[in-house]
Design a protein around this motif. Sequence first.
Motif, PDB file in Angstrom:
ATOM      1  N   VAL A  30      22.445  72.311  80.341  1.00  0.00           N
ATOM      2  CA  VAL A  30      23.150  73.411  80.460  1.00  0.00           C
ATOM      3  C   VAL A  30      22.613  74.634  79.577  1.00  0.00           C
ATOM      4  CG1 VAL A  30      25.548  74.785  80.388  1.00  0.00           C
ATOM      5  CG2 VAL A  30      25.198  72.114  81.056  1.00  0.00           C
ATOM      6  N   ALA A  31      22.055  75.644  80.439  1.00  0.00           N
ATOM      7  CA  ALA A  31      21.451  76.785  79.827  1.00  0.00           C
ATOM      8  C   ALA A  31      22.771  77.704  79.190  1.00  0.00           C
ATOM      9  CB  ALA A  31      20.739  77.467  80.473  1.00  0.00           C
ATOM     10  N   SER A  32      22.876  77.908  77.915  1.00  0.00           N
ATOM     11  CA  SER A  32      24.047  78.760  77.473  1.00  0.00           C
ATOM     12  C   SER A  32      23.609  79.782  76.616  1.00  0.00           C
ATOM     13  CB  SER A  32      25.008  77.626  76.658  1.00  0.00           C
ATOM     14  OG  SER A  32      24.540  77.183  75.693  1.00  0.00           O
ATOM     15  N   ASN A  33      24.533  80.611  76.370  1.00  0.00           N
ATOM     16  CA  ASN A  33      24.074  81.949  75.387  1.00  0.00           C
ATOM     17  C   ASN A  33      25.359  82.074  74.694  1.00  0.00           C
ATOM     18  OD1 ASN A  33      21.590  82.597  76.678  1.00  0.00           O
ATOM     19  ND2 ASN A  33      22.812  83.389  78.434  1.00  0.00           N
ATOM     20  N   LEU A  34      25.003  82.679  73.298  1.00  0.00           N
ATOM     21  CA  LEU A  34      26.325  83.049  72.415  1.00  0.00           C
ATOM     22  C   LEU A  34      26.687  84.160  72.866  1.00  0.00           C
ATOM     23  CD1 LEU A  34      24.354  82.543  68.970  1.00  0.00           C
ATOM     24  CD2 LEU A  34      26.290  81.216  69.794  1.00  0.00           C
ATOM     25  N   THR A  35      28.257  84.134  72.929  1.00  0.00           N
ATOM     26  CA  THR A  35      28.840  85.169  73.518  1.00  0.00           C
ATOM     27  C   THR A  35      29.787  85.817  72.312  1.00  0.00           C
ATOM     28  OG1 THR A  35      30.648  83.664  74.311  1.00  0.00           O
ATOM     29  CG2 THR A  35      28.920  84.602  75.616  1.00  0.00           C
ATOM     30  N   ASP A  36      30.980  84.991  71.635  1.00  0.00           N
ATOM     31  CA  ASP A  36      31.689  85.430  70.751  1.00  0.00           C
ATOM     32  C   ASP A  36      31.448  84.526  69.361  1.00  0.00           C
ATOM     33  OD1 ASP A  36      33.635  86.917  72.316  1.00  0.00           O
ATOM     34  OD2 ASP A  36      33.185  85.195  73.623  1.00  0.00           O
ATOM     35  N   VAL A  37      31.669  85.310  68.259  1.00  0.00           N
ATOM     36  CA  VAL A  37      31.779  84.534  66.784  1.00  0.00           C
ATOM     37  C   VAL A  37      33.078  85.184  66.172  1.00  0.00           C
ATOM     38  CG1 VAL A  37      30.490  83.960  64.788  1.00  0.00           C
ATOM     39  CG2 VAL A  37      29.296  84.066  67.018  1.00  0.00           C
ATOM     40  N   THR A  38      33.641  84.219  65.536  1.00  0.00           N
ATOM     41  CA  THR A  38      34.491  84.713  64.730  1.00  0.00           C
ATOM     42  C   THR A  38      34.481  84.055  63.373  1.00  0.00           C
ATOM     43  OG1 THR A  38      36.464  84.348  66.227  1.00  0.00           O
ATOM     44  CG2 THR A  38      37.156  84.426  63.988  1.00  0.00           C
ATOM     45  N   VAL A  39      34.209  85.040  62.104  1.00  0.00           N
ATOM     46  CA  VAL A  39      33.824  84.759  61.083  1.00  0.00           C
ATOM     47  C   VAL A  39      35.030  84.392  60.031  1.00  0.00           C
ATOM     48  CG1 VAL A  39      32.036  85.045  59.063  1.00  0.00           C
ATOM     49  CG2 VAL A  39      31.553  85.851  61.197  1.00  0.00           C
ATOM     50  N   PHE A  40      35.122  83.340  59.349  1.00  0.00           N
ATOM     51  CA  PHE A  40      36.088  83.426  58.486  1.00  0.00           C
ATOM     52  C   PHE A  40      35.673  83.344  57.012  1.00  0.00           C
ATOM     53  CE2 PHE A  40      37.131  80.190  62.324  1.00  0.00           C
ATOM     54  CZ  PHE A  40      38.210  80.929  62.527  1.00  0.00           C
ATOM     55  N   LEU A  41      36.666  83.087  56.105  1.00  0.00           N
ATOM     56  CA  LEU A  41      35.974  83.464  54.686  1.00  0.00           C
ATOM     57  C   LEU A  41      35.277  82.379  54.430  1.00  0.00           C
ATOM     58  CD1 LEU A  41      39.517  84.647  53.129  1.00  0.00           C
ATOM     59  CD2 LEU A  41      37.679  86.183  53.710  1.00  0.00           C
ATOM     60  N   ASN A  42      35.420  81.068  54.889  1.00  0.00           N
ATOM     61  CA  ASN A  42      34.477  80.170  54.815  1.00  0.00           C
ATOM     62  C   ASN A  42      34.419  79.475  56.205  1.00  0.00           C
ATOM     63  OD1 ASN A  42      33.005  78.257  53.988  1.00  0.00           O
ATOM     64  ND2 ASN A  42      34.238  77.448  52.639  1.00  0.00           N
ATOM     65  N   GLY A  43      33.181  79.747  56.923  1.00  0.00           N
ATOM     66  CA  GLY A  43      32.984  78.913  58.355  1.00  0.00           C
ATOM     67  C   GLY A  43      32.998  79.994  59.344  1.00  0.00           C
ATOM     68  N   ALA A  44      32.829  79.562  60.353  1.00  0.00           N
ATOM     69  CA  ALA A  44      32.611  80.536  61.718  1.00  0.00           C
ATOM     70  C   ALA A  44      32.766  79.765  63.003  1.00  0.00           C
ATOM     71  CB  ALA A  44      31.628  81.337  61.705  1.00  0.00           C
ATOM     72  N   LEU A  45      33.684  80.327  63.771  1.00  0.00           N
ATOM     73  CA  LEU A  45      33.704  79.691  65.064  1.00  0.00           C
ATOM     74  C   LEU A  45      33.225  80.286  66.094  1.00  0.00           C
ATOM     75  CD1 LEU A  45      35.649  77.847  66.678  1.00  0.00           C
ATOM     76  CD2 LEU A  45      37.193  79.425  67.293  1.00  0.00           C
ATOM     77  N   VAL A  46      32.145  79.600  66.678  1.00  0.00           N
ATOM     78  CA  VAL A  46      31.016  80.042  67.379  1.00  0.00           C
ATOM     79  C   VAL A  46      31.364  79.556  69.085  1.00  0.00           C
ATOM     80  CG1 VAL A  46      28.589  80.095  68.071  1.00  0.00           C
ATOM     81  CG2 VAL A  46      29.228  79.724  65.864  1.00  0.00           C
ATOM     82  N   SER A  47      31.169  80.475  70.035  1.00  0.00           N
ATOM     83  CA  SER A  47      31.392  80.331  71.487  1.00  0.00           C
ATOM     84  C   SER A  47      30.319  80.549  72.326  1.00  0.00           C
ATOM     85  CB  SER A  47      32.692  81.217  71.702  1.00  0.00           C
ATOM     86  OG  SER A  47      33.729  80.660  71.116  1.00  0.00           O
ATOM     87  N   ARG A  48      29.966  79.582  73.132  1.00  0.00           N
ATOM     88  CA  ARG A  48      28.834  79.612  74.122  1.00  0.00           C
ATOM     89  C   ARG A  48      29.358  79.672  75.479  1.00  0.00           C
ATOM     90  NH1 ARG A  48      23.691  78.735  72.926  1.00  0.00           N
ATOM     91  NH2 ARG A  48      22.890  78.556  70.817  1.00  0.00           N
ATOM     92  N   GLU A  49      28.761  80.492  76.488  1.00  0.00           N
ATOM     93  CA  GLU A  49      29.063  80.144  78.064  1.00  0.00           C
ATOM     94  C   GLU A  49      27.684  79.905  78.637  1.00  0.00           C
ATOM     95  OE1 GLU A  49      30.938  83.663  79.089  1.00  0.00           O
ATOM     96  OE2 GLU A  49      32.829  83.446  77.921  1.00  0.00           O
ATOM     97  N   GLY A  50      27.987  78.966  79.739  1.00  0.00           N
ATOM     98  CA  GLY A  50      26.812  78.751  80.586  1.00  0.00           C
ATOM     99  C   GLY A  50      27.411  78.395  81.884  1.00  0.00           C
ATOM    100  N   SER A  51      26.673  78.057  82.865  1.00  0.00           N
ATOM    101  CA  SER A  51      26.801  77.556  84.305  1.00  0.00           C
ATOM    102  C   SER A  51      25.646  76.695  84.824  1.00  0.00           C
ATOM    103  CB  SER A  51      26.930  78.825  85.273  1.00  0.00           C
ATOM    104  OG  SER A  51      25.884  79.466  85.268  1.00  0.00           O
ATOM    105  N   VAL A  52      26.222  75.779  85.533  1.00  0.00           N
ATOM    106  CA  VAL A  52      25.474  74.837  86.142  1.00  0.00           C
ATOM    107  C   VAL A  52      25.779  74.509  87.603  1.00  0.00           C
ATOM    108  CG1 VAL A  52      26.756  72.925  84.988  1.00  0.00           C
ATOM    109  CG2 VAL A  52      24.323  72.538  85.530  1.00  0.00           C
ATOM    110  N   SER A  53      24.866  74.190  88.397  1.00  0.00           N
ATOM    111  CA  SER A  53      25.192  73.752  89.831  1.00  0.00           C
ATOM    112  C   SER A  53      25.062  72.077  89.723  1.00  0.00           C
ATOM    113  CB  SER A  53      24.000  74.030  90.626  1.00  0.00           C
ATOM    114  OG  SER A  53      24.105  75.530  90.740  1.00  0.00           O
ATOM    115  N   LEU A  54      26.223  71.616  90.382  1.00  0.00           N
ATOM    116  CA  LEU A  54      26.495  70.161  90.319  1.00  0.00           C
ATOM    117  C   LEU A  54      26.539  69.546  91.532  1.00  0.00           C
ATOM    118  CD1 LEU A  54      29.108  70.371  87.349  1.00  0.00           C
ATOM    119  CD2 LEU A  54      26.700  69.473  87.191  1.00  0.00           C
ATOM    120  N   GLU A  55      26.201  68.364  91.909  1.00  0.00           N
ATOM    121  CA  GLU A  55      26.361  67.611  93.158  1.00  0.00           C
ATOM    122  C   GLU A  55      27.715  66.715  92.867  1.00  0.00           C
ATOM    123  OE1 GLU A  55      24.640  67.753  95.824  1.00  0.00           O
ATOM    124  OE2 GLU A  55      23.183  69.233  94.859  1.00  0.00           O
TER     125      GLU A  55
END
Length: 550
Positions: A30-55
């Motif tokens: 799955v080819a994905s790209n970073l879209t959103d990052v929420t940075v905390f005082l310690n740590g970060a929540l990273v979100s990626r989005e991608g699409s794929v064609s399936l049989e």
Amino acid sequence: MKKQTLLPAGILMIAIVFHFRAMAQQPVPVASNLTDVTVFLNGALVSREGSVSLEPGTRELLFSGLPAEINAQSVQVQGTGNITILSVNYQINYLKSPEENQQIKVLKDSLQLLQNMVNLKKSALTVCDEEEAFLKSNRSIGGTNTGVNIADLKAADEFIRARFAETGRLRISLSKEISDLNEQITRISNQLNNLSNLNQPTGEVRVKIMCPSKTKASLRLSYLVNNASWTPEYDLRAEDPSKPVELVYKGSIVQNTGEDWNNVHLTLSTGNPSLGGAKPELNIWFLDFYYPQPARILKSAKAEAVPETSEMVIENDEVVARGYGTMHKLTGTEPAVTGSSYTEFSENQTMALYSINLPATVPSDGKPQLVEIRKEKPDAMFIHYAAPKLDPDAFLVARITGWEKLNLLPGNANVFFEGTYTGQSYLNPGAIGDTLDVSLGRDKGINLRRERIKEFTSRQSLGSSRKDTRGFEITVRNNKKVPVSLMLQDQIPVPVNKDISVDPVEISGGNLEKQTGKITWNLKLAPSESKTLRLVYEVKYPKNRQVILE
């Protein structure tokens, strides 16, 4: 003959079956790209989005090239389309290294270019060596049976001397250039060693899905990484005592997760997932008599070091700034727009969120990236403060109220007054009261003088006691063209022994706080007005003891 022809055909059929079965077992990348990052005082929540064609059927999808330091329990996958997510697994791939970022690629290109230049310089040095060897081997001129005339000898000597001199100069120049290039190579190599992630593993997430028909699925992957954080920083700006103070709230973001955050939607959160959310539980506290154990004597060649402790003391809820520097104002009609103009503030039950509505880029290099997230203009009152016992100057102080509504966190604050940097202070909302006092620097427009009064400096013996008297005269003058309010403070000692007594004789109407010994005068000074205050106190103590006074 049939057996000889059927055997290869059977083997071919079996190979085809195994080939398609192996193809079916291979995960679908799955080819994905970073879209959103929420940075905390310690740590970060990273979100990626991608699409794929399936049989149709059951498939395993693969998100690869992820950071190796992902919190496995935090991995979540959401999808849209005619699919069913069956399972999500996170694992580390030790055979694949992260992709090189642009900074590493540029450094490697520069390193290769410098090495090529060194090789060219070394080749030129080799040519010099060969030319000198050629000249040395051809010093003799003329034949064995014929002599050499003086003109030919002189010409040959001048030629050889000139060539040796030229090759010598060239050798020195080339050696210096090679040395300079090697220094650059060493610096770039050290930087590459710090940034290189070739020997680091990568993380990958395998998602098992089932789709009843041919479809195109959109997936969103989110995970928590630990090597990221942000800390608050502040700018406190005051242009004029008649104008409100401006408080600029900034976030210093640092991340070294192994992947660059390029053009992402960035949010700063005051939450801290590393602290955990489980509430504490009180266990039963059993109480019994204490039976002290005999102390054991440990014999050791070296004494065990006792760790030192430190204590931070905050006086008068005041933040003091030190240092000076001038910032020149730029002429123009409107100030430049900053990141705070594109930041949305929201608050829930447990944390505050600052969402930046501009694409942000934070490379994975461990270097702080500063973003401006909020601007406020809290109410402030300006006064002057002086403690002539400690410093002969008066200080302009901004007394900020209503700061508790600003959701401040502890952090460093850069203080500016009238465009001049006056120093750095530290804001700690948990240690200050209803009013936040910020020193904006020294004001030379107010003169102060504190002198000892000789007639009130004495020592007397009364029976078994001794009485020491100290007296001081404090003179204040306002040289400014506007009236000022001045809070002036001095002190008398506070006894900690019952055999010592301290009595204020004269404090010129000041307010004495007995617990601390501080005396405060709130003065109103008109332009060019002067005032004189007196501080006189007596100390009584046993005659056979000694105390130290100023």
